[in-house]
Design an enzyme around this catalytic site. Structure first.
Site, mmCIF file in Angstrom:
data_model
loop_
_atom_site.group_PDB
_atom_site.id
_atom_site.type_symbol
_atom_site.label_atom_id
_atom_site.label_comp_id
_atom_site.label_asym_id
_atom_site.label_seq_id
_atom_site.Cartn_x
_atom_site.Cartn_y
_atom_site.Cartn_z
ATOM 1 C CB CYS A 189 -0.978 -0.041 1.174
ATOM 2 S SG CYS A 189 -2.325 1.172 1.016
ATOM 3 C CG HIS A 237 -3.879 -3.294 2.968
ATOM 4 N ND1 HIS A 237 -2.841 -2.947 3.810
ATOM 5 C CD2 HIS A 237 -4.462 -2.131 2.586
ATOM 6 C CE1 HIS A 237 -2.802 -1.617 3.932
ATOM 7 N NE2 HIS A 237 -3.771 -1.116 3.202
ATOM 8 C CD GLU A 281 -1.857 -6.151 5.157
ATOM 9 O OE1 GLU A 281 -2.055 -4.983 5.534
ATOM 10 O OE2 GLU A 281 -1.396 -6.440 4.032
#
Length: 195
Positions: free
Chosen positions: A76, A177, A179
């Site tokens: 990001c 993202h 994650e």
């Protein structure tokens, strides 16, 4: 061993949780000298470019990142910091990958973009191994990295097409993202860890 740079970014813990889930060994790098033992480096990122650049300068990380020879992943804002310049705060960035970070402009779309969006894979890369074309990933961004075509691995449409996966040499970056992107995101992180 993966070094996750701690420069005050808000998503460090979620990146650490994803790496733990993948059972990948990592450590949090609080000082530039910590990166000496890193076989891979992740630069997470949530926040504004101006304060992020300032934090990297004050911590000394900005001086060592460009010289890294190991695989590097910017997430990001961590991707955007690889550019030459960001319109967010009007700051000079790391100039590792050519291009400028620009603000989305739209009278019809919500800015920031928040939520799931597709990534079109435009070039093969070990980072996207076992990830299908046009899979969904989770985005939170008001700005995008306007990068040269030769550095673009994946792109996404939000009012306009923009690069969402970028690479130059050992430096990789994703606008979304991973994650927070479910199994596809974990696969991308797994691929990075296996580079």
């Amino acid at each position: 061993m993966i070094g996750v740079i701690d420069y005050g970014a808000g998503n460090l813990q979620s990146v650490a949780s994803a790496l733990t889930k993948l059972e990948k060994a990592f450590f949090v790098a609080e000082k530039p000298k910590d990166l000496v033992r890193a076989e891979r480096v992740i630069l997470p990122g949530v926040g504004s470019a101006g304060s992020a650049v300032q934090n990297l300068l004050e911590s000394g990380f900005i001086d060592v990142i460009a010289g890294l020879k190991v695989p590097f992943l910017g997430i990001c804002l961590g991707l955007q910091l690889l550019a030459d310049f960001s319109e967010e705060g009007g700051v000079q960035c790391l100039s590792i990958i050519p291009g400028r970070v620009k603000k989305f402009v739209s009278s019809t779309l919500k800015i920031p973009q928040i939520g799931w969006n597709k990534v079109e894979l435009v070039k093969p890369s070990p980072l996207t191994k076992n990830i299908a074309d046009e899979e969904y990933f989770y985005f939170v961004n008001s700005y995008y990295f306007d990068a040269p075509a030769e550095n673009i691995i994946g792109k996404t449409l939000y009012g306009r097409p923009f690069p969402s996966i970028i690479q130059k040499n050992n430096f990789y970056g994703v606008q979304f993202h991973p994650e927070k992107s479910g199994e596809c995101g974990l696969q991308l992180l797994r691929n990075f860890c296996d580079l």
